[in-house]
Design an enzyme around this catalytic site. Structure first.
Site, PDB file in Angstrom:
ATOM      1  N   LYS A  98      95.539  71.717  17.722  1.00 27.30           N
ATOM      2  CA  LYS A  98      95.741  70.726  16.664  1.00 27.30           C
ATOM      3  C   LYS A  98      94.963  69.448  16.951  1.00 27.30           C
ATOM      4  O   LYS A  98      94.773  69.084  18.112  1.00 27.30           O
ATOM      5  CB  LYS A  98      97.234  70.364  16.554  1.00 27.30           C
ATOM      6  CG  LYS A  98      98.092  71.488  15.984  1.00 27.30           C
ATOM      7  CD  LYS A  98      99.509  70.975  15.750  1.00 27.30           C
ATOM      8  CE  LYS A  98     100.442  72.084  15.283  1.00 27.30           C
ATOM      9  NZ  LYS A  98     101.841  71.642  15.231  1.00 27.30           N
TER      10      LYS A  98
ATOM     11  N   ARG B 191     113.280  75.818  10.189  1.00 28.17           N
ATOM     12  CA  ARG B 191     113.321  75.528   8.755  1.00 28.17           C
ATOM     13  C   ARG B 191     113.314  76.846   7.990  1.00 28.17           C
ATOM     14  O   ARG B 191     114.098  77.720   8.282  1.00 28.17           O
ATOM     15  CB  ARG B 191     112.133  74.632   8.377  1.00 28.17           C
ATOM     16  CG  ARG B 191     112.298  73.221   8.868  1.00 28.17           C
ATOM     17  CD  ARG B 191     111.008  72.449   8.850  1.00 28.17           C
ATOM     18  NE  ARG B 191     110.069  73.027   9.815  1.00 28.17           N
ATOM     19  CZ  ARG B 191     108.936  72.451  10.211  1.00 28.17           C
ATOM     20  NH1 ARG B 191     108.590  71.297   9.703  1.00 28.17           N
ATOM     21  NH2 ARG B 191     108.163  73.022  11.105  1.00 28.17           N
TER      22      ARG B 191
ATOM     23  N   HIS C 284     113.162  65.736  12.436  1.00 28.49           N
ATOM     24  CA  HIS C 284     113.196  65.786  13.899  1.00 28.49           C
ATOM     25  C   HIS C 284     114.407  65.015  14.427  1.00 28.49           C
ATOM     26  O   HIS C 284     115.109  65.479  15.319  1.00 28.49           O
ATOM     27  CB  HIS C 284     111.939  65.141  14.494  1.00 28.49           C
ATOM     28  CG  HIS C 284     110.651  65.862  14.220  1.00 28.49           C
ATOM     29  ND1 HIS C 284     109.559  65.246  13.669  1.00 28.49           N
ATOM     30  CD2 HIS C 284     110.272  67.146  14.431  1.00 28.49           C
ATOM     31  CE1 HIS C 284     108.551  66.106  13.570  1.00 28.49           C
ATOM     32  NE2 HIS C 284     108.960  67.284  14.008  1.00 28.49           N
TER      33      HIS C 284
ATOM     34  N   SER D 193     105.833  67.164   9.426  1.00 29.92           N
ATOM     35  CA  SER D 193     104.921  66.032   9.688  1.00 29.92           C
ATOM     36  C   SER D 193     103.689  66.133   8.800  1.00 29.92           C
ATOM     37  O   SER D 193     103.170  65.121   8.324  1.00 29.92           O
ATOM     38  CB  SER D 193     104.504  66.029  11.154  1.00 29.92           C
ATOM     39  OG  SER D 193     105.618  65.867  11.969  1.00 29.92           O
TER      40      SER D 193
HETATM   41  P1  ADP Z   1     105.912  69.925  12.415  1.00 24.93           P
HETATM   42  O1  ADP Z   1     105.981  71.397  12.137  1.00 24.93           O
HETATM   43  O2  ADP Z   1     106.679  69.108  11.440  1.00 24.93           O
HETATM   44  O3  ADP Z   1     104.528  69.423  12.697  1.00 24.93           O
HETATM   45  P2  ADP Z   1     106.569  69.797  15.282  1.00 24.93           P
HETATM   46  O4  ADP Z   1     105.549  70.690  15.853  1.00 24.93           O
HETATM   47  O5  ADP Z   1     106.529  68.402  15.726  1.00 24.93           O
HETATM   48  O6  ADP Z   1     106.712  69.724  13.719  1.00 24.93           O
HETATM   49  O7  ADP Z   1     108.008  70.411  15.475  1.00 24.93           O
HETATM   50  C1  ADP Z   1     108.819  70.314  16.592  1.00 24.93           C
HETATM   51  C2  ADP Z   1     110.075  71.087  16.337  1.00 24.93           C
HETATM   52  O8  ADP Z   1     110.842  70.451  15.309  1.00 24.93           O
HETATM   53  C3  ADP Z   1     109.883  72.515  15.853  1.00 24.93           C
HETATM   54  O9  ADP Z   1     110.893  73.306  16.435  1.00 24.93           O
HETATM   55  C4  ADP Z   1     110.084  72.423  14.359  1.00 24.93           C
HETATM   56  O10 ADP Z   1     110.517  73.640  13.804  1.00 24.93           O
HETATM   57  C5  ADP Z   1     111.172  71.372  14.306  1.00 24.93           C
HETATM   58  N1  ADP Z   1     111.218  70.684  13.016  1.00 24.93           N
HETATM   59  C6  ADP Z   1     110.237  69.992  12.404  1.00 24.93           C
HETATM   60  N2  ADP Z   1     110.640  69.492  11.217  1.00 24.93           N
HETATM   61  C7  ADP Z   1     111.935  69.892  11.062  1.00 24.93           C
HETATM   62  C8  ADP Z   1     112.921  69.737  10.030  1.00 24.93           C
HETATM   63  N3  ADP Z   1     112.625  69.092   8.903  1.00 24.93           N
HETATM   64  N4  ADP Z   1     114.147  70.282  10.213  1.00 24.93           N
HETATM   65  C9  ADP Z   1     114.400  70.968  11.347  1.00 24.93           C
HETATM   66  N5  ADP Z   1     113.523  71.180  12.351  1.00 24.93           N
HETATM   67  C10 ADP Z   1     112.299  70.646  12.224  1.00 24.93           C
END
Ligand code: ADP
Length: 162
Positions: free
Chosen positions: A41, A90, A17, A128
């Site tokens: 969630k 990703r 992030h 996460s």
């Molecule tokens: P997660 O899928 O890890 O629970 P979130 O819902 O918090 O993540 O994701 C918020 C945004 O950050 C989304 O657009 C997700 O694709 C992006 N994101 C999460 N982890 C990564 C990563 N390792 N590299 C790039 N983008 C990421």
């Protein structure tokens, strides 16, 4: 002023992030990282905790703000006068869902664009939920969590038994 919104669950915020935050902050005048409440969630960390962890790691970035919102992202974007949503992409598994969300948001607010930043290769498989799983087995998660908040996250996940 070009304002972008980076929404997510951030349960907890990871180096993946942070990489997106730093890169997006360089593209806009202001970036607002917003912790959204997702009714589908059940988060481990409270909204307040997630916001405070993000605040700590973005302190050094002058044009980044952190907020939370319980509602429709398209409404939040309007409220803040932002022109774009930033998302990280990703593996292909992210694509289908993000594509659907981007098109839906465009219908709700035609003036808003969704921009995708491709993950940095080192964080391609970082999420996460992986961090939470690893921590539950006592694995070392320090590679995945920004230094400033690593100890507190490890401690919290240990207590939560996650
Ligand atoms: P997660 O899928 O890890 O629970 P979130 O819902 O918090 O993540 O994701 C918020 C945004 O950050 C989304 O657009 C997700 O694709 C992006 N994101 C999460 N982890 C990564 C990563 N390792 N590299 C790039 N983008 C990421």
């Amino acid at each position: 002023m070009r304002i972008a919104i980076y929404p997510g669950s951030f349960d907890p915020v990871t180096k993946g992030h942070l990489d997106i935050i730093e890169r997006a902050a360089g593209l806009f005048d202001k970036l607002i990282v917003v912790v959204l409440t997702n009714p589908a969630k059940t988060p481990v960390f409270s909204v307040e905790e997630r916001v405070s962890y993000i605040r700590r790691i973005v302190e050094k970035l002058d044009n980044v703000e952190t907020d939370c919102f319980d509602g429709l992202l398209a409404d939040y974007v309007k409220l803040k006068g932002a022109g774009a949503i930033v998302k990280g992409l990703r593996a292909m598994s992210d694509f289908e869902y993000e594509f659907q969300m981007a098109l839906t948001n465009k219908q709700l607010n035609p003036e808003m664009e969704t921009l995708f930043l491709i993950t940095s290769a080192e964080y391609m498989y970082l999420s996460s939920s992986i961090v939470r799983q690893l921590a539950s087995f006592g694995a070392d998660i320090s590679r995945f969590i920004p230094d400033e908040i690593r100890d507190i996250i490890v401690e919290r996940l240990r207590k939560a038994g996650k």
